[in-house]
Design an enzyme around this catalytic site. Structure first.
Site, PDB file in Angstrom:
ATOM      1  CB  ALA A 251     119.013  10.597  -3.413  1.00  0.00           C
ATOM      2  CE  LYS A 252     120.836  14.340  -9.209  1.00  0.00           C
ATOM      3  NZ  LYS A 252     121.853  15.328 -10.151  1.00  0.00           N
ATOM      4  NE  ARG A 253     119.002   5.834  -2.220  1.00  0.00           N
ATOM      5  CZ  ARG A 253     118.987   7.235  -1.319  1.00  0.00           C
ATOM      6  NH1 ARG A 253     120.630   7.791  -1.090  1.00  0.00           N
ATOM      7  NH2 ARG A 253     118.551   7.334  -0.443  1.00  0.00           N
TER       8      ARG A 253
END
Ligand code: GLU
Length: 276
Positions: A251-253
Site C-alpha cells: 500500500a501507499k504507506r
C-alpha cells in the site's frame, strides 16, 4: 482484434512494487500482441491527487522501460464525457440525486438487520430513491449538496442478464445488485471511479483490462454500466496482488517499497522485475 491495454494509476502517492507488477502485465500483454498500451491518470479525486505524483508516475514508468502509446489521458480533463454518460442514464430514469450525509447513511444502516452488505460495507439503504418528486425538485432548486446514484434494481431490469470474461476464472455472471445503488457522481466531483473507468475504457477502445483482483467486484458494476450505455464489454484479466513478507498487500504507506526508494537504494529496473 488488436489488443489495447491500459495502466490507470491514481496520482495520490508514489508507485510501489505492486504497481510495477500491474503496469508490466498490461504493457507486456500489449507488446506481445503488437497492440497498444495506454496510460491513464485517474485524478478525479481532486483533493488527493497531486501533479507531483503524476510526474513521478511518468518518470517511474519511463525508468522501468514501460513505454506507453499516444497521449496520457487525465480524467480530470474529461468531466464532460462522464456528464454525457450521466445524461444518458438520466434520460432512461436510472439515476437519482441523493442528499444523504455520511451520518444519515450510518444511522440508517446501523440498525440491526437494516442493511445488506456489499464489498465496501453496508449497501446504501435507498432513502433518497423514494423521495417524492416535488421534494427532490425543491431540494435541487435550492442547490442542496447531493451525489447521483444508480437505481440498481431498475438498471438490472433494464440491462437484463449480462456477463464478463475473466481470463483466469472464465465466464462470470454479472451481479447488478452487488454494490447496490452505487454513486456515479460524487458530491465533490462530477463523476465516480465506476463511471469514469467505464466511460474511459470505452472511449479509449480498451479491449483487455488488466488490474488487481481487489477490483474484480467492481467489474460487476462496470459490466452493468457497459450494458446500459451500449458499450462493448472488454476482456478482463484480474491478477493476484503482491504482498509483503507478512502477507499484507502493498500500500501507499509502505514507503520502502516505492519504486523511488528502491531506485535510490541502487536497484535497477532488472532488479525490480526479478523481485516481481
Ligand atoms: N485507478 C485505480 C487504482 O489506482 C485502478 C483502476 C482500474 O484499473 O480500473 O487502483
Amino acid at each position: 482484434m488488436t489488443v489495447v491495454t491500459r495502466f490507470a494509476p491514481s496520482p495520490t502517492g508514489e508507485l510501489h512494487l505492486g504497481h510495477a507488477y500491474s503496469a508490466r502485465i498490461a504493457w507486456q500483454r500489449a507488446r506481445e500482441a503488437g497492440g497498444r498500451f495506454l496510460l491513464r491518470i485517474e485524478d478525479i479525486d481532486i483533493r488527493r491527487s497531486r501533479r507531483e505524483f503524476e510526474a513521478a508516475i511518468l518518470e517511474d514508468l519511463r525508468w522501468l522501460g514501460l513505454d506507453w502509446d499516444g497521449e496520457v489521458r487525465r480524467q480530470s480533463e474529461h468531466f464532460a464525457d462522464y456528464g454525457r454518460a450521466l445524461d444518458a442514464l438520466d434520460a432512461s430514469g436510472l439515476i437519482y440525486p441523493c442528499f444523504c450525509t455520511r451520518a444519515d447513511i450510518a444511522a440508517a444502516t446501523d440498525a440491526p438487520h437494516a442493511s445488506l452488505q456489499g464489498p465496501d460495507g453496508p449497501l446504501y439503504p435507498g432513502t433518497c430513491r423514494h423521495l417524492p418528486r416535488e421534494e427532490r425538485r425543491s431540494r435541487l432548486a435550492v442547490g442542496e449538496e447531493h451525489c447521483l446514484r444508480l437505481d440498481a434494481a431498475k438498471a438490472a431490469g433494464e440491462a437484463g442478464p449480462y456477463h464478463f470474461l475473466d481470463e483466469a476464472r472464465g465466464r462470470i455472471e454479472g451481479q447488478p445488485m452487488l454494490f447496490g445503488d452505487v454513486v456515479l457522481a460524487r458530491k465533490d466531483t462530477p463523476t465516480s471511479y465506476h463511471l469514469a473507468v467505464t466511460v474511459d475504457d470505452h472511449l479509449q477502445g480498451v479491449t483487455l483490462v488488466t488490474r488487481g483482483e481487489d477490483l474484480l467486484p467492481s467489474t460487476h458494476v462496470h459490466g452493468l454500466l457497459q450494458r446500459l450505455l451500449g458499450y462493448e464489454t472488454p476482456r478482463y484479466a484480474h491478477h493476484r496482488l503482491m504482498t509483503d513478507a507478512q502477507g499484507r498487500r502493498f500500500a501507499k504507506r509502505d514507503r520502502s517499497l516505492t519504486l523511488r526508494a528502491l531506485r535510490e537504494s541502487g536497484k535497477t529496473p532488472g532488479d525490480i522485475f526479478s523481485l516481481l
